[in-house]
Design a protein around this motif. Structure first.
Motif, PDB file in Angstrom:
ATOM      1  N   SER A 136      -5.838  -4.717   9.634  1.00 14.84           N
ATOM      2  CA  SER A 136      -6.303  -5.917   8.937  1.00 14.84           C
ATOM      3  C   SER A 136      -7.369  -6.647   9.742  1.00 14.84           C
ATOM      4  O   SER A 136      -8.331  -7.180   9.190  1.00 14.84           O
ATOM      5  N   ARG A 137      -7.220  -6.652  11.060  1.00 14.04           N
ATOM      6  CA  ARG A 137      -8.220  -7.303  11.920  1.00 14.04           C
ATOM      7  C   ARG A 137      -9.576  -6.597  11.840  1.00 14.04           C
ATOM      8  O   ARG A 137     -10.621  -7.205  12.074  1.00 14.04           O
ATOM      9  N   LEU A 138      -9.545  -5.302  11.515  1.00 19.77           N
ATOM     10  CA  LEU A 138     -10.801  -4.548  11.365  1.00 19.77           C
ATOM     11  C   LEU A 138     -11.445  -4.772  10.002  1.00 19.77           C
ATOM     12  O   LEU A 138     -12.517  -4.236   9.728  1.00 19.77           O
ATOM     13  N   GLY A 139     -10.763  -5.513   9.129  1.00 17.96           N
ATOM     14  CA  GLY A 139     -11.315  -5.800   7.815  1.00 17.96           C
ATOM     15  C   GLY A 139     -10.805  -4.902   6.708  1.00 17.96           C
ATOM     16  O   GLY A 139     -11.318  -4.936   5.586  1.00 17.96           O
ATOM     17  N   LEU A 140      -9.798  -4.078   6.993  1.00 21.22           N
ATOM     18  CA  LEU A 140      -9.233  -3.199   5.970  1.00 21.22           C
ATOM     19  C   LEU A 140      -8.058  -3.892   5.276  1.00 21.22           C
ATOM     20  O   LEU A 140      -7.277  -4.598   5.914  1.00 21.22           O
ATOM     21  N   GLN A 141      -7.942  -3.680   3.971  1.00 21.45           N
ATOM     22  CA  GLN A 141      -6.785  -4.185   3.245  1.00 21.45           C
ATOM     23  C   GLN A 141      -5.682  -3.133   3.314  1.00 21.45           C
ATOM     24  O   GLN A 141      -5.903  -1.965   2.999  1.00 21.45           O
ATOM     25  N   THR A 142      -4.495  -3.542   3.745  1.00 18.44           N
ATOM     26  CA  THR A 142      -3.356  -2.624   3.774  1.00 18.44           C
ATOM     27  C   THR A 142      -2.344  -3.067   2.734  1.00 18.44           C
ATOM     28  O   THR A 142      -2.098  -4.263   2.566  1.00 18.44           O
ATOM     29  N   PHE A 143      -1.772  -2.113   2.027  1.00 14.79           N
ATOM     30  CA  PHE A 143      -0.750  -2.400   1.023  1.00 14.79           C
ATOM     31  C   PHE A 143       0.624  -2.223   1.656  1.00 14.79           C
ATOM     32  O   PHE A 143       0.833  -1.326   2.466  1.00 14.79           O
ATOM     33  N   HIS A 144       1.560  -3.084   1.266  1.00 13.36           N
ATOM     34  CA  HIS A 144       2.894  -3.038   1.863  1.00 13.36           C
ATOM     35  C   HIS A 144       3.538  -1.684   1.614  1.00 13.36           C
ATOM     36  O   HIS A 144       3.575  -1.194   0.484  1.00 13.36           O
ATOM     37  N   SER A 145       4.043  -1.071   2.666  1.00 16.98           N
ATOM     38  CA  SER A 145       4.615   0.271   2.581  1.00 16.98           C
ATOM     39  C   SER A 145       6.032   0.294   3.142  1.00 16.98           C
ATOM     40  O   SER A 145       6.316  -0.352   4.147  1.00 16.98           O
ATOM     41  N   ALA A 146       6.893   1.058   2.477  1.00 20.92           N
ATOM     42  CA  ALA A 146       8.246   1.267   2.981  1.00 20.92           C
ATOM     43  C   ALA A 146       8.380   2.633   3.639  1.00 20.92           C
ATOM     44  O   ALA A 146       9.460   2.993   4.102  1.00 20.92           O
ATOM     45  N   ALA A 147       7.293   3.399   3.697  1.00 21.88           N
ATOM     46  CA  ALA A 147       7.336   4.768   4.215  1.00 21.88           C
ATOM     47  C   ALA A 147       6.726   4.836   5.615  1.00 21.88           C
ATOM     48  O   ALA A 147       6.600   3.821   6.299  1.00 21.88           O
ATOM     49  N   ASN A 148       6.344   6.024   6.042  1.00 24.13           N
ATOM     50  CA  ASN A 148       5.753   6.208   7.378  1.00 24.13           C
ATOM     51  C   ASN A 148       4.243   6.407   7.282  1.00 24.13           C
ATOM     52  O   ASN A 148       3.644   7.121   8.074  1.00 24.13           O
ATOM     53  N   PHE A 149       3.627   5.770   6.294  1.00 26.37           N
ATOM     54  CA  PHE A 149       2.180   5.820   6.131  1.00 26.37           C
ATOM     55  C   PHE A 149       1.720   4.511   5.492  1.00 26.37           C
ATOM     56  O   PHE A 149       2.529   3.752   4.947  1.00 26.37           O
ATOM     57  N   LEU A 150       0.420   4.241   5.582  1.00 26.17           N
ATOM     58  CA  LEU A 150      -0.182   3.042   5.000  1.00 26.17           C
ATOM     59  C   LEU A 150      -1.318   3.430   4.068  1.00 26.17           C
ATOM     60  O   LEU A 150      -2.087   4.344   4.364  1.00 26.17           O
ATOM     61  N   PHE A 151      -1.399   2.745   2.950  1.00 24.37           N
ATOM     62  CA  PHE A 151      -2.488   2.937   1.988  1.00 24.37           C
ATOM     63  C   PHE A 151      -3.512   1.839   2.240  1.00 24.37           C
ATOM     64  O   PHE A 151      -3.158   0.658   2.339  1.00 24.37           O
ATOM     65  N   LEU A 152      -4.781   2.215   2.380  1.00 27.93           N
ATOM     66  CA  LEU A 152      -5.827   1.291   2.800  1.00 27.93           C
ATOM     67  C   LEU A 152      -6.935   1.176   1.771  1.00 27.93           C
ATOM     68  O   LEU A 152      -7.233   2.141   1.065  1.00 27.93           O
ATOM     69  N   LYS A 153      -7.559  -0.012   1.727  1.00 28.98           N
ATOM     70  CA  LYS A 153      -8.786  -0.190   0.971  1.00 28.98           C
ATOM     71  C   LYS A 153      -9.880  -0.530   1.966  1.00 28.98           C
ATOM     72  O   LYS A 153      -9.779  -1.512   2.707  1.00 28.98           O
ATOM     73  N   ASP A 172      -1.325  -4.932  -8.740  1.00 30.93           N
ATOM     74  CA  ASP A 172       0.144  -4.918  -8.714  1.00 30.93           C
ATOM     75  C   ASP A 172       0.673  -4.219  -7.471  1.00 30.93           C
ATOM     76  O   ASP A 172       1.860  -3.878  -7.405  1.00 30.93           O
ATOM     77  N   HIS A 173      -0.236  -3.981  -6.498  1.00 33.65           N
ATOM     78  CA  HIS A 173       0.122  -3.283  -5.254  1.00 33.65           C
ATOM     79  C   HIS A 173       0.695  -1.892  -5.532  1.00 33.65           C
ATOM     80  O   HIS A 173       1.562  -1.408  -4.812  1.00 33.65           O
ATOM     81  N   PHE A 174       0.208  -1.271  -6.613  1.00 29.98           N
ATOM     82  CA  PHE A 174       0.608   0.093  -7.003  1.00 29.98           C
ATOM     83  C   PHE A 174       2.112   0.199  -7.218  1.00 29.98           C
ATOM     84  O   PHE A 174       2.709   1.265  -7.021  1.00 29.98           O
ATOM     85  N   ARG A 175       2.715  -0.892  -7.631  1.00 21.70           N
ATOM     86  CA  ARG A 175       4.163  -0.924  -7.822  1.00 21.70           C
ATOM     87  C   ARG A 175       4.496  -0.718  -9.301  1.00 21.70           C
ATOM     88  O   ARG A 175       3.870  -1.295 -10.181  1.00 21.70           O
TER      89      ARG A 175
END
Length: 260
Positions: free
Chosen positions: A223-240, A69-72
């Protein structure tokens, strides 16, 4: 002067604003003032929530959010949690920390209304809402006995060492919170600096534009490095991280040691 300026900008009474030694300190102050027997928050979340409850002898219950759920968080899930657990305090953060997921203002209002009907107070952590001002519920807190909004002043303005933040609540609740805050929590340097900062509209506009541009660019490169990024509205990114990568603590260590 800072309280006066914030009240004018937000359109709330000065009596509804509580200044404190940073948003994290205010969270502990609010938990101490409310003294709930059970506090619920959605996890993963800012570690201060659990720590604040532990320091005040309050039972903390974390309800998991999912990557699917993209942590929503949505109002339906929150309503089910309120009906099942009957907490005295519900902690929400918007944008969510650590995912950056954003809840709309309309959905937040529905959650606060459900909580009020259930007899649950809501502590809304808006530490990063300056990056998504269209979703803020700060003004609503001044007129709602069931809602307390906490804002950070040092993240958006890049001065975390000064330790200053504020809460907005119904005037009677604001007085109650102030009674548990230690005397002289904020120094003159922090007060004067942030009073100047919050009036700098040009800086705010430039920061919003730069953050949105660089966040999109960084997410694309990650994303090009193969990491999944979750959509963020803040000044940071959550990665898998990919399965064949080292774990997060090792990646952190490599970034620090090899790339400074």
């Amino acid at each position: 002067p800072l309280r006066h300026t914030l009240a004018a900008q937000l359109g709330v009474p000065q009596e509804s604003i509580v200044l404190g030694a940073g948003a994290s300190a205010l969270i502990t102050d609010i938990v101490r003032a409310l003294k709930p027997s059970l506090c619920v928050a959605f996890v993963p979340a800012f570690a201060e929530y659990r720590r604040a409850c532990a320091s005040c002898g309050v039972q903390f219950h974390g309800v998991p959010l999912t990557a699917e759920d993209h942590f929503r968080l949505d109002a339906i899930k929150c309503r089910a949690v309120l009906e099942a657990l009957h907490p005295q305090l519900l902690i929400l953060n918007n944008p969510h920390n650590p995912s950056g997921a954003l809840i709309s203002q309309a959905e937040l209002r529905a959650i606060v209304e459900d909580a009020a009907n259930a007899g649950t107070a809501v502590l809304l952590d808006e530490a990063f809402i300056d990056y998504a001002p269209e979703s803020q519920l700060t003004q609503h807190a001044a007129a709602s006995p069931a809602l307390i909004a906490v804002r950070s002043l040092t993240k958006f303005y890049g001065c975390p060492g000064l330790r200053i933040g504020y809460a907005v609540a119904h005037a009677s609740m604001a007085r109650h919170i102030e009674q548990v805050i230690p005397e002289w929590p904020i120094g003159t340097l922090a007060l004067d600096t942030l009073h100047a900062a919050v009036q700098d509209k040009e800086y705010a506009e430039a920061t919003l534009a730069e953050n949105a541009r660089d966040r999109t660019l960084l997410a694309s490169h990650l994303s090009r490095l193969g990491l999944q990024t979750f959509h963020s509205a803040a000044n940071f990114l959550f990665l898998k991280l990919p399965h064949d990568w080292p774990d997060s603590s090792q990646v952190r260590e490599q970034l620090l040691r090899q790339h400074r």
